[in-house]
Design a protein around this motif. Structure first.
Motif, PDB file in Angstrom:
ATOM      1  N   ASN A 154      39.533  37.478  31.134  1.00 15.98           N
ATOM      2  CA  ASN A 154      39.448  36.287  31.988  1.00 15.98           C
ATOM      3  C   ASN A 154      38.555  36.497  33.206  1.00 15.98           C
ATOM      4  O   ASN A 154      38.703  35.818  34.216  1.00 15.98           O
ATOM      5  CB  ASN A 154      40.842  35.871  32.453  1.00 15.98           C
ATOM      6  N   HIS A 155      37.615  37.423  33.132  1.00 13.71           N
ATOM      7  CA  HIS A 155      36.730  37.649  34.274  1.00 13.71           C
ATOM      8  C   HIS A 155      35.736  36.495  34.385  1.00 13.71           C
ATOM      9  O   HIS A 155      35.442  35.794  33.408  1.00 13.71           O
ATOM     10  CB  HIS A 155      35.980  38.972  34.121  1.00 13.71           C
ATOM     11  N   ASN A 156      35.216  36.286  35.616  1.00 16.98           N
ATOM     12  CA  ASN A 156      34.178  35.270  35.778  1.00 16.98           C
ATOM     13  C   ASN A 156      32.805  35.916  35.666  1.00 16.98           C
ATOM     14  O   ASN A 156      32.685  37.118  35.478  1.00 16.98           O
ATOM     15  CB  ASN A 156      34.335  34.506  37.106  1.00 16.98           C
ATOM     16  N   SER A 157      31.771  35.105  35.768  1.00 17.90           N
ATOM     17  CA  SER A 157      30.416  35.606  35.526  1.00 17.90           C
ATOM     18  C   SER A 157      29.830  36.383  36.696  1.00 17.90           C
ATOM     19  O   SER A 157      28.776  36.997  36.558  1.00 17.90           O
ATOM     20  CB  SER A 157      29.491  34.427  35.201  1.00 17.90           C
ATOM     21  N   ARG A 158      30.525  36.375  37.847  1.00 20.84           N
ATOM     22  CA  ARG A 158      29.948  37.020  39.029  1.00 20.84           C
ATOM     23  C   ARG A 158      30.715  38.259  39.490  1.00 20.84           C
ATOM     24  O   ARG A 158      30.120  39.143  40.096  1.00 20.84           O
ATOM     25  CB  ARG A 158      29.864  36.015  40.178  1.00 20.84           C
ATOM     26  N   ASN A 159      32.020  38.299  39.229  1.00 16.79           N
ATOM     27  CA  ASN A 159      32.819  39.428  39.695  1.00 16.79           C
ATOM     28  C   ASN A 159      33.798  39.858  38.608  1.00 16.79           C
ATOM     29  O   ASN A 159      34.337  39.023  37.875  1.00 16.79           O
ATOM     30  CB  ASN A 159      33.601  39.052  40.955  1.00 16.79           C
ATOM     31  N   VAL A 160      34.013  41.159  38.530  1.00 19.03           N
ATOM     32  CA  VAL A 160      34.932  41.683  37.529  1.00 19.03           C
ATOM     33  C   VAL A 160      35.562  42.971  38.055  1.00 19.03           C
ATOM     34  O   VAL A 160      34.903  43.755  38.738  1.00 19.03           O
ATOM     35  CB  VAL A 160      34.195  41.942  36.187  1.00 19.03           C
ATOM     36  N   ASN A 161      36.850  43.155  37.778  1.00 23.55           N
ATOM     37  CA  ASN A 161      37.527  44.407  38.090  1.00 23.55           C
ATOM     38  C   ASN A 161      37.609  45.219  36.806  1.00 23.55           C
ATOM     39  O   ASN A 161      38.388  44.893  35.907  1.00 23.55           O
ATOM     40  CB  ASN A 161      38.941  44.156  38.631  1.00 23.55           C
ATOM     41  N   ILE A 162      36.802  46.257  36.705  1.00 23.46           N
ATOM     42  CA  ILE A 162      36.769  47.066  35.492  1.00 23.46           C
ATOM     43  C   ILE A 162      37.791  48.200  35.606  1.00 23.46           C
ATOM     44  O   ILE A 162      37.902  48.852  36.647  1.00 23.46           O
ATOM     45  CB  ILE A 162      35.350  47.618  35.227  1.00 23.46           C
ATOM     46  N   LYS A 163      38.544  48.398  34.551  1.00 18.31           N
ATOM     47  CA  LYS A 163      39.584  49.427  34.528  1.00 18.31           C
ATOM     48  C   LYS A 163      39.032  50.701  33.903  1.00 18.31           C
ATOM     49  O   LYS A 163      38.562  50.697  32.775  1.00 18.31           O
ATOM     50  CB  LYS A 163      40.796  48.936  33.728  1.00 18.31           C
ATOM     51  N   ILE A 164      39.071  51.785  34.659  1.00 23.32           N
ATOM     52  CA  ILE A 164      38.657  53.095  34.169  1.00 23.32           C
ATOM     53  C   ILE A 164      39.912  53.925  33.930  1.00 23.32           C
ATOM     54  O   ILE A 164      40.726  54.090  34.846  1.00 23.32           O
ATOM     55  CB  ILE A 164      37.730  53.812  35.171  1.00 23.32           C
ATOM     56  N   SER A 165      40.064  54.427  32.709  1.00 23.14           N
ATOM     57  CA  SER A 165      41.306  55.106  32.346  1.00 23.14           C
ATOM     58  C   SER A 165      41.062  56.511  31.824  1.00 23.14           C
ATOM     59  O   SER A 165      40.039  56.788  31.188  1.00 23.14           O
ATOM     60  CB  SER A 165      42.062  54.313  31.271  1.00 23.14           C
ATOM     61  N   CYS A 166      42.038  57.373  32.099  1.00 21.38           N
ATOM     62  CA  CYS A 166      42.123  58.691  31.477  1.00 21.38           C
ATOM     63  C   CYS A 166      43.375  58.662  30.605  1.00 21.38           C
ATOM     64  O   CYS A 166      44.484  58.455  31.103  1.00 21.38           O
ATOM     65  CB  CYS A 166      42.237  59.787  32.527  1.00 21.38           C
ATOM     66  N   VAL A 167      43.185  58.798  29.306  1.00 18.47           N
ATOM     67  CA  VAL A 167      44.314  58.730  28.372  1.00 18.47           C
ATOM     68  C   VAL A 167      44.592  60.132  27.829  1.00 18.47           C
ATOM     69  O   VAL A 167      43.951  60.584  26.879  1.00 18.47           O
ATOM     70  CB  VAL A 167      44.030  57.748  27.221  1.00 18.47           C
ATOM     71  N   ASP A 168      45.509  60.827  28.461  1.00 20.99           N
ATOM     72  CA  ASP A 168      45.934  62.144  27.984  1.00 20.99           C
ATOM     73  C   ASP A 168      47.402  62.350  28.343  1.00 20.99           C
ATOM     74  O   ASP A 168      48.121  61.382  28.622  1.00 20.99           O
ATOM     75  CB  ASP A 168      45.034  63.256  28.537  1.00 20.99           C
ATOM     76  N   SER A 169      47.848  63.583  28.365  1.00 24.42           N
ATOM     77  CA  SER A 169      49.269  63.850  28.626  1.00 24.42           C
ATOM     78  C   SER A 169      49.676  63.436  30.037  1.00 24.42           C
ATOM     79  O   SER A 169      50.838  63.119  30.286  1.00 24.42           O
ATOM     80  CB  SER A 169      49.565  65.336  28.414  1.00 24.42           C
ATOM     81  N   LYS A 170      48.728  63.437  30.956  1.00 20.80           N
ATOM     82  CA  LYS A 170      48.987  62.973  32.319  1.00 20.80           C
ATOM     83  C   LYS A 170      47.969  61.870  32.647  1.00 20.80           C
ATOM     84  O   LYS A 170      47.034  62.071  33.415  1.00 20.80           O
ATOM     85  CB  LYS A 170      48.866  64.134  33.315  1.00 20.80           C
TER      86      LYS A 170
END
Length: 230
Positions: free
Chosen positions: A78-94
């Motif tokens: 649901n982001h708009n064309s001018r601003n976006v909150n991008i999620k950066i993830s580390c997927v491991d045991s912690k």
């Protein structure tokens, strides 16, 4: 029994060393650049335009922990064309994640005045050019091809750098001599007339027939040409 006691701590140490060796540490600039490239890959620029991606700097107070696997990114649907909150993830045991605000600036090529154009001046390649403008700031029916405007006139004075729109030019201007084409599926005839109103390609204007003196409504089809469909 003593050998087993020695072996267990040794095995634990090897396991910890293995995890440590395979963990990766990412600095802030790497993560910011990773987010920028991800956005550039998954969000397209406008047709005939360009896109600039500006990623907000990560808060220096945030501690970036090591990660055992490559980073992952996700853009909300649901982001708009001018601003976006991008999620950066580390997927491991912690596992961990952070959100990075990203600003997207879209620019498109539009026709602008290459120099100051006085009222009534003809438009040509000497006074028109293409320039990139922010899409969200463009108002009016902008043009993206200088060739389509050659031969038109300025309805008013136009300052250098101003967008060329239907409001400040006319392809047929009031008082211009025009060719009137009356056509049907079987035949067409031509006569001359005088435009009684300013207009642009595709618009209907009032035209006076020079021969009959009658006023008619006709559609502008080209420079100094109007059409009546019978």
């Amino acid at each position: 029994m003593s050998k087993i006691k020695i072996f267990i701590p040794f095995l634990s140490l090897v396991t910890l060393m293995s995890i440590s060796v395979h963990s990766m540490t990412f600095d802030r600039s790497y993560i910011e650049n990773f987010a920028k490239k991800y956005v550039e890959k998954h969000i397209t620029a406008p047709p005939n335009g360009k896109m600039e991606v500006i990623v907000s700097a990560i808060d220096p107070r945030i501690q970036i922990k090591p990660c055992e696997s490559p980073l992952q990114a996700n853009i909300p649907e649901n982001h708009n064309s001018r601003n976006v909150n991008i999620k950066i993830s580390c997927v491991d045991s912690k596992s961990w994640y952070i959100y990075l605000p990203v600003k997207i600036i879209n620019t498109i090529a539009v026709v602008v005045a290459k120099e100051n154009i006085s009222k009534g001046s003809l438009l040509d390649n000497s006074n028109l050019e293409l320039a990139y403008h922010q899409q969200k700031k463009i108002r009016g029916e902008w043009q993206d091809n200088t060739d389509n405007l050659i031969g038109g006139k300025a309805k008013r004075s136009i300052s250098k750098g101003t967008l060329i729109t239907k409001r400040n030019i006319c392809m047929v201007c009031k008082g211009d001599s025009v060719t009137i084409i009356a056509r049907s599926d079987d035949f067409s005839i031509k006569t001359s007339g005088i435009a009684l109103k300013d207009g642009n390609i595709g618009e209907q204007i009032r035209v006076k027939n020079k021969r009959s003196g009658k006023t008619i409504s006709a559609r502008i089809s080209a420079i100094n040409q109007v059409i009546i469909d019978l």
